[in-house]
Design a protein around this motif. Sequence first.
Motif, PDB file in Angstrom:
ATOM      1  N   CYS A   1       0.994  -1.159   0.002  1.00 31.61           N
ATOM      2  CA  CYS A   1      -0.116  -0.054   0.003  1.00 31.61           C
ATOM      3  C   CYS A   1       0.899   1.206  -0.051  1.00 31.61           C
ATOM      4  O   CYS A   1       1.528   1.638   1.230  1.00 31.61           O
ATOM      5  CB  CYS A   1      -1.057   0.112   1.134  1.00 31.61           C
ATOM      6  N   PRO A   2       0.911   1.855  -1.151  1.00 30.89           N
ATOM      7  CA  PRO A   2       1.934   3.186  -1.208  1.00 30.89           C
ATOM      8  C   PRO A   2       1.045   4.068  -0.325  1.00 30.89           C
ATOM      9  O   PRO A   2      -0.103   4.274  -0.382  1.00 30.89           O
ATOM     10  CB  PRO A   2       1.635   3.684  -2.605  1.00 30.89           C
ATOM     11  N   VAL A   3       2.048   4.843   0.579  1.00 35.45           N
ATOM     12  CA  VAL A   3       1.439   5.734   1.564  1.00 35.45           C
ATOM     13  C   VAL A   3       2.177   7.278   1.180  1.00 35.45           C
ATOM     14  O   VAL A   3       3.291   7.156   0.921  1.00 35.45           O
ATOM     15  CB  VAL A   3       1.478   5.363   2.908  1.00 35.45           C
ATOM     16  N   PRO A   4       1.351   8.367   1.245  1.00 36.56           N
ATOM     17  CA  PRO A   4      -0.145   8.429   1.419  1.00 36.56           C
ATOM     18  C   PRO A   4      -0.746   7.668   0.360  1.00 36.56           C
ATOM     19  O   PRO A   4      -0.323   8.010  -0.785  1.00 36.56           O
ATOM     20  CB  PRO A   4      -0.441   9.872   1.482  1.00 36.56           C
TER      21      PRO A   4
ATOM     22  N   ILE B   1       0.840  -3.651   3.759  1.00 41.74           N
ATOM     23  CA  ILE B   1       2.272  -3.336   4.237  1.00 41.74           C
ATOM     24  C   ILE B   1       2.536  -1.924   3.598  1.00 41.74           C
ATOM     25  O   ILE B   1       2.487  -1.803   2.152  1.00 41.74           O
ATOM     26  CB  ILE B   1       3.098  -4.286   3.435  1.00 41.74           C
ATOM     27  N   PRO B   2       2.982  -0.749   4.361  1.00 43.91           N
ATOM     28  CA  PRO B   2       2.911   0.422   3.707  1.00 43.91           C
ATOM     29  C   PRO B   2       4.199   0.547   3.111  1.00 43.91           C
ATOM     30  O   PRO B   2       5.238  -0.254   3.336  1.00 43.91           O
ATOM     31  CB  PRO B   2       2.947   1.242   5.011  1.00 43.91           C
TER      32      PRO B   2
ATOM     33  N   ILE C   1      12.099  -0.803  -2.010  1.00 36.96           N
ATOM     34  CA  ILE C   1      11.448  -1.336  -1.068  1.00 36.96           C
ATOM     35  C   ILE C   1      10.226  -2.376  -1.849  1.00 36.96           C
ATOM     36  O   ILE C   1      10.112  -3.547  -1.345  1.00 36.96           O
ATOM     37  CB  ILE C   1      10.490  -0.409  -0.367  1.00 36.96           C
ATOM     38  N   VAL C   2       9.381  -2.191  -2.942  1.00 32.72           N
ATOM     39  CA  VAL C   2       8.602  -2.781  -3.682  1.00 32.72           C
ATOM     40  C   VAL C   2       9.271  -4.138  -4.328  1.00 32.72           C
ATOM     41  O   VAL C   2       8.751  -5.297  -3.765  1.00 32.72           O
ATOM     42  CB  VAL C   2       7.916  -2.026  -4.612  1.00 32.72           C
ATOM     43  N   GLU C   3      10.307  -3.940  -4.856  1.00 27.86           N
ATOM     44  CA  GLU C   3      10.961  -5.015  -5.542  1.00 27.86           C
ATOM     45  C   GLU C   3      11.447  -6.142  -4.436  1.00 27.86           C
ATOM     46  O   GLU C   3      11.487  -7.384  -4.628  1.00 27.86           O
ATOM     47  CB  GLU C   3      12.055  -4.458  -6.486  1.00 27.86           C
ATOM     48  N   ARG C   4      12.022  -5.502  -3.259  1.00 28.39           N
ATOM     49  CA  ARG C   4      12.487  -6.558  -2.240  1.00 28.39           C
ATOM     50  C   ARG C   4      11.333  -7.312  -1.874  1.00 28.39           C
ATOM     51  O   ARG C   4      11.292  -8.400  -1.572  1.00 28.39           O
ATOM     52  CB  ARG C   4      13.376  -5.555  -1.062  1.00 28.39           C
TER      53      ARG C   4
ATOM     54  N   ALA D   1       8.126  -5.559 -14.752  1.00 30.92           N
ATOM     55  CA  ALA D   1       9.330  -6.486 -15.229  1.00 30.92           C
ATOM     56  C   ALA D   1       9.831  -7.266 -13.665  1.00 30.92           C
ATOM     57  O   ALA D   1      10.636  -8.121 -13.615  1.00 30.92           O
ATOM     58  CB  ALA D   1      10.625  -5.845 -15.660  1.00 30.92           C
ATOM     59  N   MET D   2       9.552  -6.641 -12.560  1.00 27.78           N
ATOM     60  CA  MET D   2      10.044  -7.190 -11.444  1.00 27.78           C
ATOM     61  C   MET D   2       9.764  -8.586 -11.197  1.00 27.78           C
ATOM     62  O   MET D   2       8.738  -8.999 -11.281  1.00 27.78           O
ATOM     63  CB  MET D   2       9.577  -6.228 -10.404  1.00 27.78           C
ATOM     64  N   PRO D   3      10.655  -9.375 -10.521  1.00 30.63           N
ATOM     65  CA  PRO D   3      10.415 -10.678 -10.174  1.00 30.63           C
ATOM     66  C   PRO D   3       9.583 -10.601  -9.055  1.00 30.63           C
ATOM     67  O   PRO D   3       9.878  -9.989  -7.989  1.00 30.63           O
ATOM     68  CB  PRO D   3      11.873 -11.419 -10.025  1.00 30.63           C
ATOM     69  N   THR D   4       8.514 -11.646  -8.924  1.00 29.99           N
ATOM     70  CA  THR D   4       7.786 -11.752  -7.966  1.00 29.99           C
ATOM     71  C   THR D   4       7.663 -13.140  -7.072  1.00 29.99           C
ATOM     72  O   THR D   4       7.649 -14.095  -8.066  1.00 29.99           O
ATOM     73  CB  THR D   4       6.326 -11.400  -8.037  1.00 29.99           C
ATOM     74  N   ALA D   5       7.593 -13.268  -6.118  1.00 31.56           N
ATOM     75  CA  ALA D   5       7.645 -14.761  -5.332  1.00 31.56           C
ATOM     76  C   ALA D   5       6.204 -15.349  -5.426  1.00 31.56           C
ATOM     77  O   ALA D   5       6.144 -16.670  -5.831  1.00 31.56           O
ATOM     78  CB  ALA D   5       7.932 -14.646  -3.762  1.00 31.56           C
ATOM     79  N   ALA D   6       5.227 -14.763  -5.617  1.00 32.25           N
ATOM     80  CA  ALA D   6       3.807 -14.942  -6.140  1.00 32.25           C
ATOM     81  C   ALA D   6       3.502 -15.024  -7.632  1.00 32.25           C
ATOM     82  O   ALA D   6       3.564 -13.813  -8.027  1.00 32.25           O
ATOM     83  CB  ALA D   6       2.920 -13.975  -5.289  1.00 32.25           C
TER      84      ALA D   6
END
Length: 422
Positions: free
Chosen positions: A132-135, A152-153, A165-168, A203-208
């Motif tokens: 969840c990007p914040v604000p 997860i903010p 942070i998103v990619e990690r 393009a980011m790799p995702t575990a899901a």
Amino acid sequence: MTTELSPDTPAGLVERARQDYQELAGRGLSLDLTRGKPAPEQLDLSTDLLSLPGGRYTSADGTDVRNYGGLQGLPELREIFAGLLQVPAGQLLAAGNSSLELMHDCLVHALLGVLPGAASRWADQERIAFLCPVPGYDRHFALCERFGIEMIPVPMTDEGPDMEIVERLVAEDPAVKGIWCVPKYSNPTGVSYSDATVARLAAMPTAAPDFRIFWDNAYAAHHLTDDPVEIADLLAACADAGNPDRAFVFGSTSKITAAGAGVAFFGSSPANVTWLLGHNAKRSIGPDKVNQLRHVMFLRDADGVRAHMERQRALLQPKFEAVGRILAKELGGTGLATWTTPKGGYFVTLEVPDGCAKEVVRRAAEAGIVLTPAGATHPYGDDPRDAVIRIAPSYPGLAELEQAIEGLAVCVRLVGHERQAA
């Protein structure tokens, strides 16, 4: 003997702010800046919708819009919005009046059905989380709370969410199934995602393997300047990166025509469109095609949408300019606030000193100025800094808006100077 306070001392600043607040509270105001609703004058721009479709009841291909069927929506309406939403018309659905409903349904179907690429239903997995990007937008957060999805903010930057942070997070945690994005003139910061951010999201790799970007392009045509922002095409970027099913694109005419009687859109890969249509067929016999035809006749084409939005801009731009002008006059140079100057969208973000936002909102309410609750811009209503206030300038008349922002500035000075003097 009475000693007169110097207006430049901390005590003097507090005393002046208290006097200003007392005067404000005595004015008996009743002003509401809580939600980004179109003003009546904006809705009046679409009055002709109410007389349409007149005696006509067939779409361009001869479909009788009064009857059942047509789950994909009218082709001619999808053609109008395909370019604006960056989705090929054949991969775009025109549905009911609310994109929020479509987001809700996509979550429900992912929980109770199996997404393309998924091994099982989300409901059968131990933990589901969204970034969840914040604000951010409180209604996105409310949907997650409704379904028990962990939030997860992720901090926003000037180019979109902090992508490192998103990619990690998406690479290391298979429970992270999605991210909320308002990519253009974001709610509430007004930030538009950079081309680099869009490319990295695609393009980011995702575990899901069933990770989805909920791309809420609510302000695709809602410009406030002569220099409209253009964002990169996420759907095409996902396909090019080998992740064609990653993006769910949402949009609507809610702040274009009639907010309570518009048309909402969903766009995605052919596999995702087939998936949603299959589930929707069990909950609906078809959308309101009469309303869709009404919109086709009123807007005519993509240029018609742009011309209509210029008329909207003529009503909105002076309000946003007034907010910036008053905040600069009343708070500029005080060190008590910063604020955004958006190029589009519906909101201004005001940041006050840490620990002050809730108190500013409380003081404003006591003076008759109702604001969105402090914390609404963060998951679970918890802004850890207690610093962000969302301003929605669209609904009040200009004179009322000016009163409200002047009053809000008084509250910021009162709370800020009291905090400094403590």
